[in-house]
Scaffold this active site. Structure first.
Site, PDB file in Angstrom:
ATOM      1  N   GLY A 105       0.852  -1.188   0.000  1.00 45.51           N
ATOM      2  CA  GLY A 105       0.000   0.000   0.000  1.00 45.51           C
ATOM      3  C   GLY A 105       0.884   1.232   0.000  1.00 45.51           C
ATOM      4  N   LYS A 106       0.297   2.377  -0.258  1.00 49.18           N
ATOM      5  CA  LYS A 106       1.055   3.630  -0.175  1.00 49.18           C
ATOM      6  C   LYS A 106       0.081   4.780  -0.051  1.00 49.18           C
ATOM      7  CE  LYS A 106       5.477   4.825  -0.562  1.00 49.18           C
ATOM      8  NZ  LYS A 106       6.625   3.931  -0.310  1.00 49.18           N
TER       9      LYS A 106
END
Ligand code: GLU
Length: 417
Positions: A105-106
């Site tokens: 994720g980011k």
């Protein structure tokens, strides 16, 4: 001519090539071309002068096949959805290469944090956390620091999430201050990991650490730490760069002194040593054995790739080399240790932090560093095995390693519904 740079397309290109090399059918890996979830948020913040300003923020969950999404939050004026999507995908591959039980994720906020007061920064962070709250959680998606974010900001995120739960939830973020459940060694972990990779690489090529000349671009948490640790381990740091430009000293830079200088909010251009001030392109083109790009994406591109004199590039940053530049480097015989392996030390110790929090214990710094070294050496050799098996680059090796682990996990879990 190089097309307008789009990091997501860069990622897709490499993914496709690696999947083909593995002999996978499109159906086996097509899910990795699309992030599972993308969230764009508007973040209203009361500024110090009483005005109201709206900022744009993002959180992308690329994959949760191997575990919860994991990845940092960056604050940068150029942050955008395409960049965050690419960075989220790179996290899925990085966690698979590091063999830690996470997907990728980011997140990010489009803001230059240097233009904000501390109070504004805290209110922005807290409101952003509230906005992404429905999709994060210790078993769902665990943020961490990235470009321009740090332990203090993670502390605010942890507190905001905890306020909503009604009790302290340290395991919601990693990279927090040690006093509230952060791990010893996390601050230095990415830079330390870069050094571990450099050591392994030299060992593999029967070369010595002592006197190996290194150039580093980016003097933040990755490049600055790597340069200092490597200087103290016997490497010769001959050039460094930051947003203000570069600095070269063929006789070697005293990184303890320079780090001390930079820690007081100084820039490389103001450093007065025995060397000379130059441009970052001069650093990229300098006479050295190892070049470490450790700032933003797209640093080594079609414009400067041909000027690189180093024999090895170790990617401290995420996505610092464009696809076109990669081709040029390969033709020149330069060995590139890709980001998803080279900078995986940070997320690896993030994983250790999360494990400690969930067990309610704290490891010593020595335990952390020893476990990190073991994990990174294993990852390095796994990647090398894939690369040598197909007689290809370490980047392709790393992607093949990552994709095969994710695809295998997907097959074992089976297809829903
Ligand atoms: N932002 C770092 C990275 O790109 C660390 C992520 C984490 O610790 O979750 O790998």
């Amino acid at each position: 001519m190089e097309k307008t740079y789009n990091p997501y397309e860069n990622m897709l290109h490499v993914l496709e090539s690696a999947a083909k090399m593995l002999g996978l059918e499109e159906e086996e890996y097509v899910v990795l071309k699309y992030p599972e979830r993308e969230l764009r948020v508007a973040i209203p913040v009361k500024m110090d002068d009483g005005s109201l300003k709206i900022f744009e923020g993002y959180r992308v969950q690329h994959s949760c096949i191997r575990g919860p999404s994991k990845g940092g939050i960056r604050f940068h004026q150029d942050a955008n959805m395409d960049e965050v999507k690419a960075l989220a995908a790179w996290m899925s591959f990085k966690c698979a290469v590091a063999d830690i039980p996470y997907g990728g994720g980011k997140g990010g906020i489009k803001v230059d944090p240097r233009t904000l007061s501390k109070g504004e920064l805290e209110r922005l962070t807290r409101r952003f956390t509230a906005r992404i709250l429905p999709i994060i959680g210790p078993e769902q998606d665990i943020p961490a620091p990235d470009v321009n974010t740090n332990a203090e900001i993670m502390g605010w995120m942890m507190d905001t999430y905890s306020m909503f739960q009604g009790y302290a939830v340290p395991e919601i973020v990693t990279g927090k201050p040690v006093e509230i459940g952060g791990s010893l060694g996390r601050g230095e972990a990415t830079g330390r990991g870069v050094m571990i990779v450099a050591n392994e690489l030299l060992k593999n090529h029967n070369k010595k650490v002592e006197g190996t000349r290194v150039a580093v671009i980016g003097m933040g948490n990755v490049g600055g730490v790597a340069a200092r640790l490597m200087h103290n381990a016997g490497y010769k740091i001959v050039a460094v760069g930051d947003i203000s430009g570069g600095y070269i000293d063929e006789n070697g830079i005293d990184m303890n002194e320079l780090s001390e200088f930079l820690s007081k909010k100084n820039l490389v251009k103001d450093y007065k040593g025995n060397g000379r001030f130059c441009t970052t392109d001069d650093v990229i083109a300098c006479d050295c054995d190892i070049l470490i790009p450790a700032a933003l994406e797209n640093q080594i591109n079609i414009r400067n790739a041909d000027t690189v004199k180093a024999s090895y590039i170790i990617e401290g940053a995420n996505g610092p080399t464009t696809v076109e530049a990669d081709g040029i480097l390969e033709k020149k015989g330069i060995i590139v240790v890709p980001d998803i392996l080279a900078n995986s030390g940070g997320v690896t110790v993030s994983y250790f932090e999360w494990v400690q929090n969930r067990q309610g214990i704290a490891w010593t710094e020595e335990e952390v560093n020893t476990a990190l070294e073991k994990k990174m050496v294993k990852a390095f050799n796994d990647v090398l095995g894939f690369a040598e098996g197909k007689n290809t680059s370490m980047r392709m090796g790393a992607y093949m390693c990552a994709i095969s682990r994710i695809v295998t996990a997907h097959k074992i879990r089976g297809f829903f519904p």
